[in-house]
Design a protein around this motif. Structure first.
Motif, PDB file in Angstrom:
ATOM      1  N   LEU A   1      14.113  11.925  -7.796  1.00  0.00           N
ATOM      2  CA  LEU A   1      14.113  10.685  -8.557  1.00  0.00           C
ATOM      3  C   LEU A   1      15.360   9.858  -8.276  1.00  0.00           C
ATOM      4  N   VAL A   2      16.482  10.521  -8.008  1.00  0.00           N
ATOM      5  CA  VAL A   2      17.680   9.787  -7.615  1.00  0.00           C
ATOM      6  C   VAL A   2      17.445   9.069  -6.293  1.00  0.00           C
ATOM      7  N   MET A   3      16.719   9.744  -5.393  1.00  0.00           N
ATOM      8  CA  MET A   3      16.498   9.199  -4.057  1.00  0.00           C
ATOM      9  C   MET A   3      15.452   8.088  -4.055  1.00  0.00           C
ATOM     10  N   TYR A   4      14.317   8.328  -4.704  1.00  0.00           N
ATOM     11  CA  TYR A   4      13.189   7.405  -4.590  1.00  0.00           C
ATOM     12  C   TYR A   4      12.898   6.635  -5.879  1.00  0.00           C
ATOM     13  N   GLY A   5      13.637   6.924  -6.934  1.00  0.00           N
ATOM     14  CA  GLY A   5      13.393   6.238  -8.198  1.00  0.00           C
ATOM     15  C   GLY A   5      14.157   4.949  -8.360  1.00  0.00           C
ATOM     16  N   SER A   6      14.998   4.600  -7.397  1.00  0.00           N
ATOM     17  CA  SER A   6      15.761   3.362  -7.452  1.00  0.00           C
ATOM     18  C   SER A   6      15.609   2.627  -6.131  1.00  0.00           C
ATOM     19  N   PRO A   7      15.920   1.329  -6.098  1.00  0.00           N
ATOM     20  CA  PRO A   7      15.768   0.559  -4.856  1.00  0.00           C
ATOM     21  C   PRO A   7      16.540   1.162  -3.709  1.00  0.00           C
ATOM     22  N   ALA A   8      15.948   1.146  -2.502  1.00  0.00           N
ATOM     23  CA  ALA A   8      16.577   1.753  -1.333  1.00  0.00           C
ATOM     24  C   ALA A   8      17.903   1.095  -1.005  1.00  0.00           C
ATOM     25  N   SER A   9      18.042  -0.190  -1.371  1.00  0.00           N
ATOM     26  CA  SER A   9      19.270  -0.901  -1.052  1.00  0.00           C
ATOM     27  C   SER A   9      20.477  -0.337  -1.775  1.00  0.00           C
TER      28      SER A   9
ATOM     29  N   ILE B   1       0.838  -1.209   0.000  1.00  0.00           N
ATOM     30  CA  ILE B   1       0.000   0.000   0.000  1.00  0.00           C
ATOM     31  C   ILE B   1       0.866   1.251   0.000  1.00  0.00           C
ATOM     32  N   PHE B   2       1.891   1.231   0.867  1.00  0.00           N
ATOM     33  CA  PHE B   2       2.764   2.403   0.950  1.00  0.00           C
ATOM     34  C   PHE B   2       3.535   2.612  -0.348  1.00  0.00           C
ATOM     35  N   SER B   3       4.031   1.527  -0.949  1.00  0.00           N
ATOM     36  CA  SER B   3       4.812   1.639  -2.183  1.00  0.00           C
ATOM     37  C   SER B   3       3.962   2.104  -3.358  1.00  0.00           C
ATOM     38  N   ILE B   4       2.641   1.866  -3.279  1.00  0.00           N
ATOM     39  CA  ILE B   4       1.745   2.321  -4.349  1.00  0.00           C
ATOM     40  C   ILE B   4       1.336   3.778  -4.139  1.00  0.00           C
ATOM     41  N   LEU B   5       0.963   4.136  -2.905  1.00  0.00           N
ATOM     42  CA  LEU B   5       0.458   5.479  -2.637  1.00  0.00           C
ATOM     43  C   LEU B   5       1.557   6.538  -2.669  1.00  0.00           C
ATOM     44  N   SER B   6       2.737   6.214  -2.149  1.00  0.00           N
ATOM     45  CA  SER B   6       3.789   7.218  -1.991  1.00  0.00           C
ATOM     46  C   SER B   6       4.298   7.813  -3.307  1.00  0.00           C
ATOM     47  N   PRO B   7       4.567   7.012  -4.343  1.00  0.00           N
ATOM     48  CA  PRO B   7       5.141   7.600  -5.562  1.00  0.00           C
ATOM     49  C   PRO B   7       4.155   8.391  -6.411  1.00  0.00           C
ATOM     50  N   LEU B   8       2.838   8.165  -6.217  1.00  0.00           N
ATOM     51  CA  LEU B   8       1.860   8.799  -7.108  1.00  0.00           C
ATOM     52  C   LEU B   8       1.920  10.327  -7.096  1.00  0.00           C
ATOM     53  N   PRO B   9       2.071  11.001  -5.918  1.00  0.00           N
ATOM     54  CA  PRO B   9       2.182  12.468  -5.950  1.00  0.00           C
ATOM     55  C   PRO B   9       3.431  12.964  -6.682  1.00  0.00           C
ATOM     56  N   LEU B  10       4.402  12.096  -6.865  1.00  0.00           N
ATOM     57  CA  LEU B  10       5.584  12.431  -7.663  1.00  0.00           C
ATOM     58  C   LEU B  10       5.347  12.164  -9.142  1.00  0.00           C
ATOM     59  N   ILE B  11       4.817  10.980  -9.436  1.00  0.00           N
ATOM     60  CA  ILE B  11       4.734  10.529 -10.821  1.00  0.00           C
ATOM     61  C   ILE B  11       3.661  11.276 -11.606  1.00  0.00           C
ATOM     62  N   ILE B  12       2.462  11.411 -11.025  1.00  0.00           N
ATOM     63  CA  ILE B  12       1.357  12.038 -11.764  1.00  0.00           C
ATOM     64  C   ILE B  12       1.667  13.499 -12.131  1.00  0.00           C
TER      65      ILE B  12
END
Length: 328
Positions: free
Chosen positions: A277-285, A219-230
């Motif tokens: 996008l550098v921060m949240y556009g790639s895997p956290a690992s 749920i978090f992974s779906i809701l969180s990026p939408l305010p960035l992507i849209i």
């Protein structure tokens, strides 16, 4: 300078595993999380405190100057500059959601932050970030109307529509993260309570939960990026239409003059979205803790500092208004 955290030091701040932590736990022995911030010698901490204090004050002054210039200069009472003034106010709120607490954390010996304080910072920081994305989108929409629909611009972008767009950005930005913050705040935390960051980021918080919940993470992974992507997709579409309109202008000078009104906004979008996008556009690992802090610092502290500089340097009307304001 990178300071490693020894196991003994970390264990000294570790809660017993059999006592899971919750945000609403009433146990008197639970005080919250520990924000490591920037672990370094005292001399470097003092230097960081002075540096961030100066940056914070300059950010308040720069964005505050734009707000005052737009408010007092009647020539700037247009949708473009009203949006800019509201955006500057948003930047003041955005940087205030992190820097004061970060400054207090630098001077603190314990580095403690309460559960409520941590989740409130998380909520306001990401709600304001979402609001900024929506603002960047409606500012791109304003430039699209001004360039692609110049004859209809005054009748479409009215004062009422401008006000509704501004209110909509604030409301949508603050409603969006209510569900994620409620979900995470109900989870249990145990083991180490150390967050290797200068703010309560969702990644480190979820890493401290006692039991991984795939549904919550989904749920978090779906809701969180939408305010960035849209909003980002909306900005790209708007500027694609703007570029098409600009290319139809016959002269090179005319194309340059037409597109110059978008230069400041494009620079701000590039700075903000590039770092986010550098921060949240790639895997956290893929991000080490030090790199996470640097990138987060850039879009949460440096970008609000640079925005008024970008707008004042590239906009003649703003420069004239600021000169008039300073001469009073």
């Amino acid at each position: 300078m990178i300071i490693t955290i020894t196991e003994d030091w970390e264990n000294s701040y570790r809660f017993p595993v059999h006592k899971p932590m919750k945000i609403f736990n009433n146990s008197s022995t639970i005080t919250g999380f520990i924000l490591l911030g920037f672990p370094c010698p005292i001399e470097e901490q003092v230097l960081l405190f002075v540096l961030f204090s100066v940056v914070y004050l300059l950010t308040l002054m720069g964005n505050g100057s734009i707000i005052c210039a737009v408010h007092w200069d009647q020539r700037l009472h247009t949708p473009m500059y009203i949006l800019l003034a509201n955006f500057s106010f948003l930047e003041i709120c955005y940087v205030t959601s992190t820097v004061p607490n970060m400054l207090a954390n630098i001077l603190s010996d314990t580095k403690d932050i309460s559960f409520s304080g941590c989740f409130l910072q998380f909520y306001f920081f990401f709600s304001l970030g979402s609001t900024e994305c929506f603002f960047l989108a409606i500012m791109a929409f304003d430039r699209y109307l001004a360039i692609c629909q110049p004859l209809h611009y005054p009748t479409i972008m009215t004062g009422r529509l401008c006000t509704n767009l501004v209110v909509g950005c604030w409301v949508l930005g603050f409603l969006w993260f209510l569900i994620p913050i409620i979900i995470i705040s109900q989870m249990s935390f145990c083991g180490s309570r150390i967050i290797d960051h200068f703010l309560c980021d969702p990644g480190p918080l979820l890493a401290l939960t006692c039991k991984k919940d795939p549904v919550v993470e989904l749920i978090f992974s779906i809701l969180s990026p939408l305010p960035l992507i849209i909003p980002f997709l909306f900005i790209i579409m708007s500027y694609a239409l703007v570029l098409r309109a600009v290319l139809k202008v016959p002269s090179v000078a005319g194309r340059r003059k037409t597109f110059s009104t978008c230069g400041s906004h494009l620079a701000v979008v590039s700075l903000f979205y590039g770092s986010v996008l550098v921060m949240y556009g790639s895997p956290a690992s893929e991000h080490e803790a030090g790199m996470q802090k640097i990138v987060t610092l850039f879009y949460s502290v440096v970008t609000p500092l640079l925005n008024p500089v970008i707008y004042s340097l590239r906009n003649k009307d703003i420069k004239k208004a600021l000169q008039k304001l300073l001469s009073v």
